[in-house]
Design a protein around this motif. Sequence first.
Motif, PDB file in Angstrom:
ATOM      1  N   MET A   1      -0.158  -7.294  11.931  1.00 44.22           N
ATOM      2  CA  MET A   1       0.346  -6.227  11.075  1.00 44.22           C
ATOM      3  C   MET A   1       1.600  -5.664  11.747  1.00 44.22           C
ATOM      4  O   MET A   1       2.084  -6.228  12.723  1.00 44.22           O
ATOM      5  N   SER A   2       2.121  -4.558  11.232  1.00 37.43           N
ATOM      6  CA  SER A   2       3.391  -4.038  11.756  1.00 37.43           C
ATOM      7  C   SER A   2       3.410  -3.909  13.283  1.00 37.43           C
ATOM      8  O   SER A   2       4.407  -4.225  13.922  1.00 37.43           O
TER       9      SER A   2
ATOM     10  N   LYS B   1       0.805  -1.230   0.000  1.00 39.29           N
ATOM     11  CA  LYS B   1       0.000   0.000   0.000  1.00 39.29           C
ATOM     12  C   LYS B   1       0.834   1.274   0.000  1.00 39.29           C
ATOM     13  O   LYS B   1       0.494   2.236  -0.642  1.00 39.29           O
TER      14      LYS B   1
ATOM     15  N   MET C   1      -8.314  -8.521  12.144  1.00 37.03           N
ATOM     16  CA  MET C   1      -7.522  -7.333  12.486  1.00 37.03           C
ATOM     17  C   MET C   1      -7.823  -6.953  13.926  1.00 37.03           C
ATOM     18  O   MET C   1      -8.978  -6.930  14.331  1.00 37.03           O
TER      19      MET C   1
ATOM     20  N   ARG D   1       0.697  -9.789   7.740  1.00 39.50           N
ATOM     21  CA  ARG D   1       0.552  -8.798   6.662  1.00 39.50           C
ATOM     22  C   ARG D   1       1.251  -7.518   7.085  1.00 39.50           C
ATOM     23  O   ARG D   1       0.747  -6.784   7.929  1.00 39.50           O
ATOM     24  N   ILE D   2       2.414  -7.275   6.513  1.00 41.70           N
ATOM     25  CA  ILE D   2       3.252  -6.202   7.034  1.00 41.70           C
ATOM     26  C   ILE D   2       3.564  -5.153   5.974  1.00 41.70           C
ATOM     27  O   ILE D   2       4.084  -5.470   4.906  1.00 41.70           O
ATOM     28  N   GLY D   3       3.200  -3.916   6.283  1.00 37.38           N
ATOM     29  CA  GLY D   3       3.418  -2.814   5.359  1.00 37.38           C
ATOM     30  C   GLY D   3       4.439  -1.815   5.873  1.00 37.38           C
ATOM     31  O   GLY D   3       5.583  -1.793   5.441  1.00 37.38           O
ATOM     32  N   THR D   4       4.018  -1.000   6.844  1.00 36.81           N
ATOM     33  CA  THR D   4       4.849   0.152   7.234  1.00 36.81           C
ATOM     34  C   THR D   4       6.197  -0.249   7.834  1.00 36.81           C
ATOM     35  O   THR D   4       7.164   0.493   7.689  1.00 36.81           O
TER      36      THR D   4
ATOM     37  N   ILE E   1      -6.318  -7.994   0.539  1.00 40.68           N
ATOM     38  CA  ILE E   1      -6.523  -8.002   1.992  1.00 40.68           C
ATOM     39  C   ILE E   1      -7.546  -6.982   2.457  1.00 40.68           C
ATOM     40  O   ILE E   1      -7.952  -6.980   3.612  1.00 40.68           O
TER      41      ILE E   1
HETATM   42  C1  LIG Z   1      -2.559  -1.856   5.515  1.00 44.36           C
HETATM   43  C2  LIG Z   1      -2.915  -3.182   5.977  1.00 44.36           C
HETATM   44  C3  LIG Z   1      -1.954  -4.017   6.566  1.00 44.36           C
HETATM   45  C4  LIG Z   1      -0.522  -3.585   6.824  1.00 44.36           C
HETATM   46  O1  LIG Z   1      -0.504  -2.727   7.922  1.00 44.36           O
HETATM   47  P1  LIG Z   1       0.862  -2.115   8.502  1.00 44.36           P
HETATM   48  O2  LIG Z   1       0.459  -1.574   9.805  1.00 44.36           O
HETATM   49  O3  LIG Z   1       1.274  -1.072   7.519  1.00 44.36           O
HETATM   50  O4  LIG Z   1       1.825  -3.221   8.593  1.00 44.36           O
HETATM   51  C5  LIG Z   1      -2.348  -5.297   6.948  1.00 44.36           C
HETATM   52  N1  LIG Z   1      -3.609  -5.727   6.770  1.00 44.36           N
HETATM   53  C6  LIG Z   1      -4.567  -4.956   6.209  1.00 44.36           C
HETATM   54  C7  LIG Z   1      -5.949  -5.499   6.048  1.00 44.36           C
HETATM   55  C8  LIG Z   1      -4.258  -3.664   5.800  1.00 44.36           C
HETATM   56  O5  LIG Z   1      -5.208  -2.892   5.250  1.00 44.36           O
END
Ligand SMILES: *Cc1c(COP(=O)(O)O)cnc(C)c1O
Length: 263
Positions: free
Chosen positions: A228-229, A45, A187, A244-247, A103
Motif C-alpha cells: 500500500m502507500s 476510497k 496486508m 494497491r495504492i490510495g493515499t 479489496i
Molecule cells: C485502503 C486500502 C489500501 C490503500 O491504502 P493506502 O495506504 O491509502 O495506499 C490498500 N489495500 C486495502 C485492503 C485497503 O483497504
Amino acid sequence: MEGAIVAARKSPLAEKLDQVRERIAAAAEKAGRKAKEITLIAVTKTAAPEQIREILQLGVADLGESRVQIIQQRIPQVNEFLQRQRTHGEPGAVPAKVRWHMIGHLQRNKVKPLLPMVDFIHSIDSLRLAEEIETHAAKLDKKVSVLLEINASEERSKFGVAVGASLHLAEQLDTMEHIQLVGLMTMAPLTDTPDQARFTFGRTREIFEEMKWHKIGGAAFKHLSMGMSNDFEAAIAEGATMVRIGTSLFGGKLESEQAEAAE
Ligand SMILES: *Cc1c(COP(=O)(O)O)cnc(C)c1O
C-alpha cells in the motif's frame, strides 16, 4: 479552458501518479524485475469523483474499493463517463477496459450484488465465503477471479486466513468450478516499519511458492497483491504483482472513510 491549464502544467494528481509510477519502476529495477510486471491498482476510497475520472484519463485501468456499497455507487458513474469518453472523446482518452478490484473484507450477504460488478476479489478468507461466491457465480455462469487473503503477520488483522490453514483452503478453492484462484493478498501491520512489512510480504511469497509447487490454481495462479502507500516498495522487493495504492495518489480521508471508521 481546462485543457489549456492541463497542457500548461500537470495537475497535482498527475504529478502524484508520476511519482508513484517512478517509485514502482525504481523498486522493480532494484529487485531485478520489470515495472510492467506490476499492476498499479488505484484505491479510490478517498478519491473524489473528478479524481477518479482524471486517473482514468491518465491511463490507470485498475480501480480498487473496499466496500460493496461504494462500488455500487461508483461503477455506474464511472461507466457513464467511460461511455461518454469513448463516444465523444479523443481515441485512447480512457483505457479500453477498466477492471474493478474488491479489496476489502467481504460479508457473505454482499456477495450477490458484488459479483456482477467486479473483476477480482482480493479478500477471500474462509470456505463459507468461497462457497457463497461459488453458488452465485454458478447462477451467473461466471468464473470469478479471486485471491486468498493471508493473515501473514498473524497479529493486527482480524481478516485473512491463518498461515497454517491457507494451503488447505487454497486446495478447496481450487476444486470450485466457478472460482479461479489467481493469487494471494496480504496486508502488513499498520505500525510496521518497511523492514517488518517486508517480513510479512516475504512470508506470503513463501506460501505462494508452496502453493505453486502443489500446482494450485494452475497457470492463472500468478498474483501477489501486496503493498500500500506506506510499504509498496518492500512488497515489490518480495515479488508483488499488484500494488494497491490510495493515499499516495488521492490524499487523506474523505467522507467514505470516516463512515467506515464510524461503523
Ligand atoms: C485502503 C486500502 C489500501 C490503500 O491504502 P493506502 O495506504 O491509502 O495506499 C490498500 N489495500 C486495502 C485492503 C485497503 O483497504
